[in-house]
Design an enzyme around this catalytic site. Sequence first.
Site, short mmCIF file in Angstrom:
data_model
loop_
_atom_site.label_atom_id
_atom_site.label_comp_id
_atom_site.label_asym_id
_atom_site.label_seq_id
_atom_site.Cartn_x
_atom_site.Cartn_y
_atom_site.Cartn_z
N HIS A 143 65.26 75.61 85.14
CA HIS A 143 65.66 75.90 83.65
C HIS A 143 65.22 77.47 83.63
O HIS A 143 64.07 77.76 84.15
CB HIS A 143 65.13 75.21 82.74
CG HIS A 143 65.88 75.55 81.17
ND1 HIS A 143 65.49 76.26 80.52
CD2 HIS A 143 66.68 74.57 80.60
CE1 HIS A 143 66.05 76.44 79.39
NE2 HIS A 143 67.07 75.38 79.38
N ASP A 219 57.03 71.28 83.84
CA ASP A 219 57.92 71.42 83.09
C ASP A 219 58.43 69.90 82.70
O ASP A 219 59.15 69.37 83.48
CB ASP A 219 59.21 72.13 83.33
CG ASP A 219 60.27 72.39 82.20
OD1 ASP A 219 60.10 71.60 81.43
OD2 ASP A 219 61.09 73.08 82.37
N GLN A 222 62.49 67.49 80.74
CA GLN A 222 63.59 66.41 81.00
C GLN A 222 62.89 64.77 81.64
O GLN A 222 63.68 64.08 82.10
CB GLN A 222 64.47 66.62 82.07
CG GLN A 222 65.39 67.98 81.57
CD GLN A 222 66.18 67.35 80.53
OE1 GLN A 222 66.65 66.37 80.19
NE2 GLN A 222 66.78 68.69 79.66
N LYS A 245 63.49 67.30 72.42
CA LYS A 245 63.91 66.48 73.61
C LYS A 245 63.60 64.96 73.34
O LYS A 245 63.97 64.07 74.37
CB LYS A 245 63.72 67.13 74.85
CG LYS A 245 63.89 68.46 75.12
CD LYS A 245 65.39 68.71 75.72
CE LYS A 245 65.37 70.32 75.99
NZ LYS A 245 66.57 70.61 76.30
N CYS A 385 71.60 76.82 81.18
CA CYS A 385 70.50 77.43 81.54
C CYS A 385 69.78 77.42 82.86
O CYS A 385 68.74 77.48 82.94
CB CYS A 385 69.26 77.45 80.48
SG CYS A 385 69.89 77.68 78.72
N1 PMP Z 1 63.00 73.22 80.74
C1 PMP Z 1 64.19 72.31 80.67
C2 PMP Z 1 64.08 71.50 82.04
C3 PMP Z 1 65.03 71.94 79.80
O1 PMP Z 1 65.90 71.04 79.91
C4 PMP Z 1 64.86 72.63 78.61
C5 PMP Z 1 65.84 72.71 77.48
N2 PMP Z 1 67.15 72.67 77.91
C6 PMP Z 1 63.79 73.66 78.32
C7 PMP Z 1 62.88 73.95 79.35
C8 PMP Z 1 63.53 74.53 77.27
O2 PMP Z 1 63.11 73.57 76.11
P1 PMP Z 1 62.87 74.18 74.80
O3 PMP Z 1 64.22 73.99 73.96
O4 PMP Z 1 61.72 73.27 74.23
O5 PMP Z 1 62.46 75.50 74.61
#
Ligand code: PMP
Length: 429
Positions: A143, A219, A222, A245, A385
């Site tokens: 991401h 990270d 997910q 999430k 993203c």
């Molecule tokens: N990493 C991953 C794999 C994500 O899916 C996301 C959210 N789409 C993020 C980072 C960013 O998370 P946040 O919305 O808490 O900033």
Amino acid sequence: MSSLSNTTFTGVELDNIRRDFPILRRLGRSGEPLVYLDSAATSQKPQQVIDAVSQFYSLHNGAVNRGTHLLADESTDAYEQARARVAQFIGAKSAEIVWTKNATEALNLVAGSMLQASLGAPTELDNLRLGEGDRIVVTRAEHHANLVPWQILCARTGAELAWLDLHEDGRIDLETLNRITPNTKVVAFTHVSNVTGAISPVAQIVAAAQSVGALTVLDTCQSSAHMPLNISALDVDFAVLSSHKMYGPTGVGALWGRGEILAQMPPFLTGGSMVTDVSMEETTFQTPPSRFEAGSQPVAQIVGWSAALDYLDKVGMDRICAHEDALGAMMLEGIANIPGVRVLGPTEPSERVAVVAFAVDGVHPHDVGQILDAHSVAIRVGHHCAIPLHRHFGVRSSARASASMVTSETDIDRFVFALGKVRDFFGVA
Ligand code: PMP
């Protein structure tokens, strides 16, 4: 993924869970019950979380760590209990949990602190200082939140960015582990891809990083709501989490870091609450986690997140995992039977979670999303993203359906039915 338990929910159990989510009583655009398959973007909230936020504001709201009055004390207790709750959920120590506004900020905190160290802020941990000749390794599946901060850190310090590459189906190619070279100081990677749903080979990546003395950053955006997570078993140095999430409120996330590493890190955001003394010339800083928590924190959201974790533990992460695995397999099978739809990601259910991105031949993802919405099925469309990962698949964007603990088999049936209509509608079948 392979679950600890193969027990999915009974119909009654799932009905009870779904009843806890008031938003599921809404009807979609067609007037049918809403099918929400966008949990990978943000999860819906059970009543227990909504009530926890509301009760905090109704009964306890006060400034944390700053007052001597009853409400300030109650708020501070709730705030610190929530920190212990997040720590317990991932098998960590409370003092190693730092509040952030989301996972993105948690990643920026690590990269930003390293930038400060590289610019001369005091630290005794050499790995936090980067310069020419050093390397940071990510993966092509990241991401942007776990790519852009590292790109910028490299640009500012003269370090180079390298990445683990991917198999055709988006899984990390372990042949490229040799990009973790002896000059690598950080390896940052996702536990589960938000596009392909692929589960990363954490143990192999961590072993390669540790063999060259690099710090590891995981990270968990997910994974943390979809499978049991034990931070010490994963053996990484940092992990980032996102409340929204995980059935919790927006506006809060966390960084977990090993205590001895956090202790060596210069602050990222500065200001009130993170100092021990301030003169007009200089400032001394608190120990972690306070050192990294400048300014007022989102206390109500933090309390709500704690309630979400209570909810997840009550249902059971192993059962949630088994339930979602079954739905993911059903989703993949349903898609496989629709001509002209290509899954971007591994098709073997054991290698992935129930986050499924796909491309429909001859139809733009936004049009796919609109047709599904017309059937009251909510999915995500766009690049999620993760533009470099989409380039890997030769597309600019995709459609993505993601299941969660509230998803039912009927939801998947309705999704597959609606997806089956898309190419017909545009006359490309
Ligand atoms: N990493 C991953 C794999 C994500 O899916 C996301 C959210 N789409 C993020 C980072 C960013 O998370 P946040 O919305 O808490 O900033």
